[in-house]
Design a protein around this motif. Structure first.
Motif, PDB file in Angstrom:
ATOM      1  N   THR A   1       4.577   1.792 -17.353  1.00  0.00           N
ATOM      2  CA  THR A   1       3.863   1.780 -16.070  1.00  0.00           C
ATOM      3  C   THR A   1       4.414   2.908 -15.214  1.00  0.00           C
ATOM      4  OG1 THR A   1       3.540  -0.610 -16.169  1.00  0.00           O
ATOM      5  CG2 THR A   1       3.349   0.430 -13.995  1.00  0.00           C
ATOM      6  N   ASP A   2       3.529   3.794 -14.770  1.00  0.00           N
ATOM      7  CA  ASP A   2       3.916   4.893 -13.887  1.00  0.00           C
ATOM      8  C   ASP A   2       3.657   4.494 -12.439  1.00  0.00           C
ATOM      9  OD1 ASP A   2       4.691   6.638 -15.941  1.00  0.00           O
ATOM     10  OD2 ASP A   2       2.632   7.307 -16.246  1.00  0.00           O
ATOM     11  N   VAL A   3       4.493   5.029 -11.559  1.00  0.00           N
ATOM     12  CA  VAL A   3       4.414   4.703 -10.138  1.00  0.00           C
ATOM     13  C   VAL A   3       4.122   5.984  -9.365  1.00  0.00           C
ATOM     14  CG1 VAL A   3       5.604   3.645  -8.180  1.00  0.00           C
ATOM     15  CG2 VAL A   3       6.137   2.886 -10.515  1.00  0.00           C
ATOM     16  N   PHE A   4       3.161   5.909  -8.453  1.00  0.00           N
ATOM     17  CA  PHE A   4       2.719   7.035  -7.634  1.00  0.00           C
ATOM     18  C   PHE A   4       2.827   6.662  -6.161  1.00  0.00           C
ATOM     19  CE2 PHE A   4       0.568   7.139 -11.634  1.00  0.00           C
ATOM     20  CZ  PHE A   4       0.353   8.462 -11.960  1.00  0.00           C
ATOM     21  N   VAL A   5       3.171   7.622  -5.320  1.00  0.00           N
ATOM     22  CA  VAL A   5       3.201   7.390  -3.867  1.00  0.00           C
ATOM     23  C   VAL A   5       1.793   7.525  -3.319  1.00  0.00           C
ATOM     24  CG1 VAL A   5       4.138   8.159  -1.659  1.00  0.00           C
ATOM     25  CG2 VAL A   5       5.516   8.393  -3.703  1.00  0.00           C
ATOM     26  N   THR A   6       1.425   6.627  -2.415  1.00  0.00           N
ATOM     27  CA  THR A   6       0.139   6.717  -1.721  1.00  0.00           C
ATOM     28  C   THR A   6       0.321   7.548  -0.449  1.00  0.00           C
ATOM     29  OG1 THR A   6       0.574   4.768  -0.383  1.00  0.00           O
ATOM     30  CG2 THR A   6      -0.524   4.407  -2.527  1.00  0.00           C
ATOM     31  N   GLN A   7      -0.782   7.841   0.212  1.00  0.00           N
ATOM     32  CA  GLN A   7      -0.700   8.560   1.487  1.00  0.00           C
ATOM     33  C   GLN A   7       0.120   7.766   2.496  1.00  0.00           C
ATOM     34  OE1 GLN A   7      -1.614  11.696   2.076  1.00  0.00           O
ATOM     35  NE2 GLN A   7      -0.679  11.479   4.094  1.00  0.00           N
TER      36      GLN A   7
ATOM     37  N   GLY B   1       0.788  -1.229   0.000  1.00  0.00           N
ATOM     38  CA  GLY B   1       0.000   0.000   0.000  1.00  0.00           C
ATOM     39  C   GLY B   1       0.824   1.285   0.000  1.00  0.00           C
ATOM     40  N   LEU B   2       2.119   1.185  -0.312  1.00  0.00           N
ATOM     41  CA  LEU B   2       2.992   2.364  -0.304  1.00  0.00           C
ATOM     42  C   LEU B   2       2.980   3.114  -1.627  1.00  0.00           C
ATOM     43  CD1 LEU B   2       6.004   0.702   1.542  1.00  0.00           C
ATOM     44  CD2 LEU B   2       4.261   2.229   2.520  1.00  0.00           C
ATOM     45  N   VAL B   3       2.734   2.409  -2.711  1.00  0.00           N
ATOM     46  CA  VAL B   3       2.680   3.021  -4.044  1.00  0.00           C
ATOM     47  C   VAL B   3       1.499   2.448  -4.819  1.00  0.00           C
ATOM     48  CG1 VAL B   3       5.193   3.403  -4.161  1.00  0.00           C
ATOM     49  CG2 VAL B   3       4.217   1.319  -5.154  1.00  0.00           C
ATOM     50  N   GLU B   4       1.140   3.163  -5.862  1.00  0.00           N
ATOM     51  CA  GLU B   4       0.161   2.673  -6.829  1.00  0.00           C
ATOM     52  C   GLU B   4       0.831   2.669  -8.186  1.00  0.00           C
ATOM     53  OE1 GLU B   4      -3.260   5.220  -6.861  1.00  0.00           O
ATOM     54  OE2 GLU B   4      -3.806   4.718  -4.791  1.00  0.00           O
ATOM     55  N   THR B   5       0.403   1.769  -9.050  1.00  0.00           N
ATOM     56  CA  THR B   5       0.917   1.751 -10.420  1.00  0.00           C
ATOM     57  C   THR B   5      -0.255   1.948 -11.374  1.00  0.00           C
ATOM     58  OG1 THR B   5       0.727  -0.669 -10.524  1.00  0.00           O
ATOM     59  CG2 THR B   5       2.864   0.244  -9.874  1.00  0.00           C
ATOM     60  N   ARG B   6       0.033   2.675 -12.448  1.00  0.00           N
ATOM     61  CA  ARG B   6      -0.984   2.934 -13.475  1.00  0.00           C
ATOM     62  C   ARG B   6      -0.321   2.912 -14.838  1.00  0.00           C
ATOM     63  NH1 ARG B   6      -2.791   8.346 -10.679  1.00  0.00           N
ATOM     64  NH2 ARG B   6      -3.295   7.495  -8.656  1.00  0.00           N
ATOM     65  N   THR B   7      -1.072   2.503 -15.823  1.00  0.00           N
ATOM     66  CA  THR B   7      -0.586   2.544 -17.191  1.00  0.00           C
ATOM     67  C   THR B   7      -0.464   4.003 -17.613  1.00  0.00           C
ATOM     68  OG1 THR B   7      -1.667   0.462 -17.669  1.00  0.00           O
ATOM     69  CG2 THR B   7      -1.081   1.823 -19.565  1.00  0.00           C
ATOM     70  N   ASN B   8       0.651   4.352 -18.232  1.00  0.00           N
ATOM     71  CA  ASN B   8       0.895   5.710 -18.706  1.00  0.00           C
ATOM     72  C   ASN B   8      -0.154   6.090 -19.745  1.00  0.00           C
ATOM     73  OD1 ASN B   8       2.254   7.641 -20.779  1.00  0.00           O
ATOM     74  ND2 ASN B   8       3.483   7.842 -18.922  1.00  0.00           N
ATOM     75  N   LEU B   9      -0.709   7.283 -19.626  1.00  0.00           N
ATOM     76  CA  LEU B   9      -1.775   7.723 -20.533  1.00  0.00           C
ATOM     77  C   LEU B   9      -1.292   7.898 -21.973  1.00  0.00           C
ATOM     78  CD1 LEU B   9      -3.561  10.336 -18.226  1.00  0.00           C
ATOM     79  CD2 LEU B   9      -4.264   7.976 -18.725  1.00  0.00           C
TER      80      LEU B   9
END
Length: 157
Positions: free
Chosen positions: A105-111, A91-99
């Motif tokens: 795959t892009d990586v984002f920090v979660t709260q 639950g530390l990061v989220e991954t999403r397909t790049n638009l």
């Protein structure tokens, strides 16, 4: 005196070579002691050095691709992929397909990741203060510049 001649005593096969004057000996020793200190502190927080690197990169640069993380964290792509998957599961990061490019795959920090990063920064601050003891700002700046030159020497083709 040529540059090669001047620096030859820093080559391990030179007759006047001494480990105590070998920059890479000291780089290895400093890195090892630093890593041991970091591991002790990070273990108490339930994390490790690779996760710390990922969180700090994401905090500084915002969302980045897995391949960019590999480059900046100096970790092989296959290894960083497993690290990101583990961090996503925690639950530390989220991954999403790049638009713009579905292959990325892009990586984002979660709260939760931001909160852990704050705890990491606070807990590891003492390590840096200890390591920098006795060095002036000018010395730290020169050390950083010198290490950047050595890094570029290895990465410039």
């Amino acid at each position: 005196m040529t540059s090669q001649k001047k620096s030859s005593r820093y080559l391990p096969d030179h007759e006047d070579f001494s480990y105590e004057e070998f920059p890479f000996y000291w780089l290895a020793r400093v890195h090892s002691v630093y890593a041991l200190e970091m591991e002790k502190v990070l273990k108490k927080l339930g994390t490790d050095i690779p996760a710390r690197r990922v969180l700090l990169i994401l905090r500084r640069q915002g969302p980045v691709s897995v391949s960019e993380l590999a480059t900046h964290a100096i970790i092989k792509l296959s290894t960083i992929t497993r690290i990101v998957q583990r961090m996503r599961d925690d639950g530390l990061v989220e991954t999403r397909t790049n638009l713009d490019d579905a292959r990325i795959t892009d990586v984002f920090v979660t709260q939760k990741g931001y909160e852990l990063t704050d705890r990491i920064q606070e807990a590891t601050k003492k390590i840096f203060v200890k390591g920098y003891t006795g060095l002036s700002d000018a010395q730290l700046q020169k050390l950083t510049q010198t290490l950047q030159v050595v890094f570029r020497n290895f990465t410039d083709d």
